[in-house]
Design an enzyme around this catalytic site. Structure first.
Site, short mmCIF file in Angstrom:
data_model
loop_
_atom_site.label_atom_id
_atom_site.label_comp_id
_atom_site.label_asym_id
_atom_site.label_seq_id
_atom_site.Cartn_x
_atom_site.Cartn_y
_atom_site.Cartn_z
NE ARG A 1 -4.52 3.22 -0.04
CZ ARG A 1 -5.63 2.62 0.36
NH1 ARG A 1 -6.80 3.09 -0.03
NH2 ARG A 1 -5.58 1.58 1.17
CG ASP B 1 -2.03 1.04 1.13
OD1 ASP B 1 -1.85 2.02 0.40
OD2 ASP B 1 -3.07 0.86 1.80
#
Length: 368
Positions: A302, A300
């Site tokens: 982000r 991930d």
């Protein structure tokens, strides 16, 4: 003699963001970039790179032997190269050498894991000492920001676009985000909605916030929703993004008020094209976690500081967060936003996303 004034840090960061923006644009267009670990500008201190995915490799490979290639650590692991550098930092990219001649198709097969089943035999090649470690790490981050494969041909010639390793961080600086537009936007969930547009002088990506209902002194219901073209717009059944988006809007309409933060972080931060490559890897039997890692990216990638900055600009210090992902709670709280309560988002599985949802539960800790 007067003491020279210290450089303004904001101006320095802005210059770094501009250099990174030019470098990212160059990677998407197939142009070379040069990266220095620090502020050094001598040619010998630069790592000169061509993006493997987008460059005209046939033109650059014809006269080179051996070929030096920079790939991510996870890609090197797939190619069984990590045992050659067991004492090295496992987070660092890997530099490999291939005896020439090498065709563009062969090099792309090394860079792109989607082609592994089509081209199972690769090599011979060996890992080499990484000549510019910090610059190489910055190159991997710039590839992610550009949405291209994290693989580079190492060349001798310095590029016109030159940047420093720290410039990638300046480009992603969420503190540069400002509100650029505001308008009423009646939506199906609530006709009294307002939309806010956010823009940064650093990163060129635009984000939006949709405020549902009439704002009051209560804690709003908030959803951090990362852009998903395939799920939000096309109705993909491979994920739960579209249903989560519309369920969240309905929950906000039922509350006193709520805020949808629509973050332009497609594919958990790896970009649309790389997300489609991850889908292709899932078609080959890999789950969503392994697919991202085989592509050379984090599970991930982000950055939730962007969401925190948007809430700060909207003067929202405390939220009730609609999410099944505890990492979103941690991410916001680490940036100074208080999460009063985590509200689960219940979505029914379908035959196309059951495995995906199981992976989110079992491998990334989602509370489904």
């Amino acid at each position: 003699m007067a003491t020279p004034a210290a450089p303004d840090s904001a101006a320095t960061d802005a210059k770094g963001a501009r250099r990174a923006a030019r470098g990212i644009d160059a990677l998407r267009r197939g142009w070379p970039i040069s990266i220095a670990a620090g502020d050094a500008k001598a040619d010998s201190d630069m790592l000169n790179l061509l993006p493997a995915e987008t460059a005209d490799l046939d033109r650059h490979l014809s006269s080179r032997s051996p070929i030096n290639l920079l790939i991510s650590s996870s890609r090197a692991d797939t190619l069984k190269l990590l045992n050659q550098r067991a004492a090295a930092d496992p987070a660092l990219p890997v530099q490999i050498s291939l005896p020439g001649p090498v065709s563009a198709a062969e090099l792309i097969a090394i860079a792109d894991p989607v082609l592994d089943m089509e081209h199972p035999m690769k090599g011979p090649f060996r890992s080499e000492e990484l000549s510019h470690p910090q610059a190489a790490k910055a190159a991997m981050e710039l590839a992610r920001q550009a949405g291209v494969l994290p693989a580079f041909l190492i060349v001798d010639e310095p590029a016109e676009d030159r940047l420093n390793a720290k410039d990638a961080s300046a480009y992603a600086d969420s503190t540069a985000l400002v509100i650029s537009a505001h308008a009423k936007l009646p939506v199906a969930a609530n006709t009294q909605a307002h939309i806010y547009g956010f823009r940064s002088e650093a990163d060129s990506t635009d984000h939006v916030a949709l405020v549902i209902g009439n704002r009051d002194d209560t804690v709003p219901v908030v959803r951090l929703h990362s852009e998903c073209l395939t799920g939000d717009v096309l109705g993909s059944l491979k994920c739960d993004c579209g249903p989560q988006l519309h369920t969240a809007l309905a929950r906000m309409a039922e509350a006193n008020w709520g805020v949808l933060l629509y973050l332009r972080q497609e594919g958990r931060g790896i970009g649309l094209i790389n997300k489609l490559r991850a889908y292709a890897l899932q078609d080959q039997g890999f789950d969503t976690v392994d697919a991202n890692q085989r592509l050379g990216f984090a599970i991930d990638a982000r950055d939730f500081s962007t969401a925190a900055r948007m809430l700060e600009l909207l003067n929202i210090p405390t939220v009730k967060l609609l999410t099944n992902n505890p990492e979103k709670v941690k991410g916001l709280e680490a940036c100074g936003i208080s999460v009063d309560e985590r509200l689960p988002v219940k979505i029914l599985a379908n035959p196309h996303n059951e495995f995906y949802l199981d992976t989110k539960r079992d491998r990334t800790g989602h509370k489904l």
